[in-house]
Design a protein around this motif. Sequence first.
Motif, PDB file in Angstrom:
ATOM      1  N   ALA A   1       0.771  -1.384  -0.025  1.00 45.79           N
ATOM      2  CA  ALA A   1       0.074  -0.070   0.020  1.00 45.79           C
ATOM      3  C   ALA A   1       1.025   1.364   0.003  1.00 45.79           C
ATOM      4  N   SER A   2       2.310   1.093   0.248  1.00 51.16           N
ATOM      5  CA  SER A   2       2.941   2.344   0.535  1.00 51.16           C
ATOM      6  C   SER A   2       3.305   2.923  -1.002  1.00 51.16           C
ATOM      7  N   ASP A   3       3.456   1.895  -1.964  1.00 47.01           N
ATOM      8  CA  ASP A   3       3.948   2.260  -3.339  1.00 47.01           C
ATOM      9  C   ASP A   3       5.609   2.726  -3.287  1.00 47.01           C
ATOM     10  N   VAL A   4       5.950   2.322  -2.462  1.00 47.60           N
ATOM     11  CA  VAL A   4       7.426   2.570  -2.241  1.00 47.60           C
ATOM     12  C   VAL A   4       8.324   1.255  -2.028  1.00 47.60           C
ATOM     13  N   SER A   5       9.738   1.064  -2.476  1.00 49.49           N
ATOM     14  CA  SER A   5      10.397  -0.075  -2.302  1.00 49.49           C
ATOM     15  C   SER A   5      11.887   0.413  -2.490  1.00 49.49           C
ATOM     16  N   ALA A   6      12.843  -0.457  -2.150  1.00 54.82           N
ATOM     17  CA  ALA A   6      14.121  -0.014  -2.247  1.00 54.82           C
ATOM     18  C   ALA A   6      14.880  -1.609  -2.388  1.00 54.82           C
ATOM     19  N   HIS A   7      16.094  -1.673  -2.843  1.00 52.30           N
ATOM     20  CA  HIS A   7      16.736  -2.811  -2.832  1.00 52.30           C
ATOM     21  C   HIS A   7      17.567  -3.084  -1.723  1.00 52.30           C
ATOM     22  N   TYR A   8      17.860  -2.214  -0.900  1.00 48.97           N
ATOM     23  CA  TYR A   8      18.896  -2.379   0.239  1.00 48.97           C
ATOM     24  C   TYR A   8      18.231  -1.272   1.547  1.00 48.97           C
ATOM     25  N   VAL A   9      18.495  -1.971   2.585  1.00 51.06           N
ATOM     26  CA  VAL A   9      18.369  -0.995   3.927  1.00 51.06           C
ATOM     27  C   VAL A   9      19.551  -1.129   4.721  1.00 51.06           C
ATOM     28  N   ILE A  10      20.252   0.036   5.273  1.00 48.22           N
ATOM     29  CA  ILE A  10      21.310  -0.313   6.105  1.00 48.22           C
ATOM     30  C   ILE A  10      20.877   0.336   7.376  1.00 48.22           C
ATOM     31  N   CYS A  11      20.713  -0.451   8.492  1.00 46.44           N
ATOM     32  CA  CYS A  11      20.612   0.143   9.577  1.00 46.44           C
ATOM     33  C   CYS A  11      21.873   1.081  10.404  1.00 46.44           C
ATOM     34  N   LYS A  12      21.392   1.540  11.384  1.00 50.06           N
ATOM     35  CA  LYS A  12      22.538   2.301  12.196  1.00 50.06           C
ATOM     36  C   LYS A  12      23.654   1.309  12.660  1.00 50.06           C
ATOM     37  N   SER A  13      23.521  -0.041  12.950  1.00 47.95           N
ATOM     38  CA  SER A  13      24.371  -0.873  13.506  1.00 47.95           C
ATOM     39  C   SER A  13      25.207  -1.779  12.511  1.00 47.95           C
ATOM     40  N   GLY A  14      24.687  -1.219  11.022  1.00 46.32           N
ATOM     41  CA  GLY A  14      25.503  -1.621  10.147  1.00 46.32           C
ATOM     42  C   GLY A  14      24.764  -3.119   9.424  1.00 46.32           C
ATOM     43  N   ARG A  15      23.801  -3.368   9.906  1.00 46.52           N
ATOM     44  CA  ARG A  15      22.989  -4.554   9.253  1.00 46.52           C
ATOM     45  C   ARG A  15      22.371  -4.162   8.054  1.00 46.52           C
ATOM     46  N   VAL A  16      22.718  -4.876   7.067  1.00 49.02           N
ATOM     47  CA  VAL A  16      22.151  -4.765   5.769  1.00 49.02           C
ATOM     48  C   VAL A  16      21.022  -5.719   5.586  1.00 49.02           C
ATOM     49  N   THR A  17      19.996  -5.186   5.128  1.00 51.76           N
ATOM     50  CA  THR A  17      18.512  -5.944   4.676  1.00 51.76           C
ATOM     51  C   THR A  17      18.463  -5.760   3.250  1.00 51.76           C
ATOM     52  N   GLN A  18      18.431  -6.912   2.389  1.00 53.20           N
ATOM     53  CA  GLN A  18      17.877  -6.866   1.003  1.00 53.20           C
ATOM     54  C   GLN A  18      16.502  -7.085   0.806  1.00 53.20           C
ATOM     55  N   LEU A  19      15.959  -6.302   0.301  1.00 50.89           N
ATOM     56  CA  LEU A  19      14.522  -6.302   0.087  1.00 50.89           C
ATOM     57  C   LEU A  19      14.123  -6.575  -1.296  1.00 50.89           C
ATOM     58  N   VAL A  20      14.863  -6.246  -2.339  1.00 53.45           N
ATOM     59  CA  VAL A  20      14.693  -6.467  -3.880  1.00 53.45           C
ATOM     60  C   VAL A  20      15.945  -7.062  -4.509  1.00 53.45           C
ATOM     61  N   PRO A  21      15.892  -7.938  -5.440  1.00 51.97           N
ATOM     62  CA  PRO A  21      17.062  -8.313  -5.820  1.00 51.97           C
ATOM     63  C   PRO A  21      17.620  -7.222  -6.889  1.00 51.97           C
ATOM     64  N   GLU A  22      18.843  -7.388  -6.854  1.00 55.68           N
ATOM     65  CA  GLU A  22      19.557  -6.177  -7.801  1.00 55.68           C
ATOM     66  C   GLU A  22      19.198  -5.694  -9.141  1.00 55.68           C
ATOM     67  N   GLY A  23      18.797  -6.917  -9.698  1.00 56.14           N
ATOM     68  CA  GLY A  23      18.335  -6.847 -11.344  1.00 56.14           C
ATOM     69  C   GLY A  23      17.063  -6.565 -11.538  1.00 56.14           C
ATOM     70  N   LEU A  24      16.213  -6.525 -10.371  1.00 56.82           N
ATOM     71  CA  LEU A  24      14.736  -6.179 -10.755  1.00 56.82           C
ATOM     72  C   LEU A  24      14.163  -4.844 -10.161  1.00 56.82           C
ATOM     73  N   ARG A  25      13.395  -4.179 -10.734  1.00 60.19           N
ATOM     74  CA  ARG A  25      13.080  -2.838 -10.626  1.00 60.19           C
ATOM     75  C   ARG A  25      12.526  -2.572  -8.945  1.00 60.19           C
ATOM     76  N   ALA A  26      12.864  -1.301  -8.722  1.00 56.88           N
ATOM     77  CA  ALA A  26      12.284  -1.106  -6.987  1.00 56.88           C
ATOM     78  C   ALA A  26      11.861   0.409  -7.054  1.00 56.88           C
ATOM     79  N   TRP A  27      10.928   0.702  -6.631  1.00 59.54           N
ATOM     80  CA  TRP A  27      10.205   2.226  -6.682  1.00 59.54           C
ATOM     81  C   TRP A  27      10.742   2.947  -5.312  1.00 59.54           C
ATOM     82  N   HIS A  28      11.884   3.340  -5.925  1.00 60.98           N
ATOM     83  CA  HIS A  28      12.609   4.179  -4.756  1.00 60.98           C
ATOM     84  C   HIS A  28      13.171   5.563  -5.250  1.00 60.98           C
ATOM     85  N   ALA A  29      13.122   6.049  -6.497  1.00 62.87           N
ATOM     86  CA  ALA A  29      13.423   7.150  -6.944  1.00 62.87           C
ATOM     87  C   ALA A  29      12.455   8.090  -7.304  1.00 62.87           C
ATOM     88  N   GLY A  30      11.423   7.725  -7.980  1.00 62.63           N
ATOM     89  CA  GLY A  30      10.252   8.633  -8.380  1.00 62.63           C
ATOM     90  C   GLY A  30      10.573   9.446  -9.484  1.00 62.63           C
TER      91      GLY A  30
END
Length: 204
Positions: A27-56
């Motif tokens: 419902a948010s209509d937004v996505s990204a390939h990665y999120v990096i938290c303050k602790s340095g943990r990296v979470t991948q949400l979308v494979p790099e070769g697929l389109r994500a809705w982050h730029a607009g």
Amino acid sequence: MTPRFVVLHYTAMATADAAIERLCDPASDVSAHYVICKSGRVTQLVPEGLRAWHAGAGEWRGLTDINSRSIGIELDNDGQTPFAEPLMHSLEHLLTGILSAWNIPPENVIGHSDMAPGRKFDPGPRFDWARLEAQGLAGRRGHDIGPSDPTPQGFAQVAKQAGYTADVDPDTLLAAVRLRYRPFETGPLDPQDYTPLGHAARWA
């Protein structure tokens, strides 16, 4: 999708987990390939070769639909405070792999504010672009002072050569370039505003 750019963002949310929850909500209509938290943990949400809705909406180097041409990385930060050291370390490691895997030049690592001047302001004034530049993970800035009589028209031409091709007014363009290179500078156009864009040979 073959990524040509990497776009950096800040989450502007209370926690990285809250940002991930929103980015995973259809419902948010937004996505990204990665999120990096303050602790340095990296979470991948979308494979790099697929389109994500982050730029607009926006433009960089004359190209629109940046979503279809880029990898989006969300950084756990409010836009007003320094970025955590573990986060920066993880970002550097992640960028090194992405640029190598997709043959993306450092010049194509940009901020959301670069491609959407006036509409977006992330990763914000506290992001350490010079740190990435020193490691070859972002385009290096120039060092020669600009013309003694700078004009908005001349500055717009130099900025366009550097990639800022979005159709915006002179004040918005100047603010976007300063946000990247001179984030706490104020006042009218100055010869030093040309310096980081690195086109001294074309200023005459």
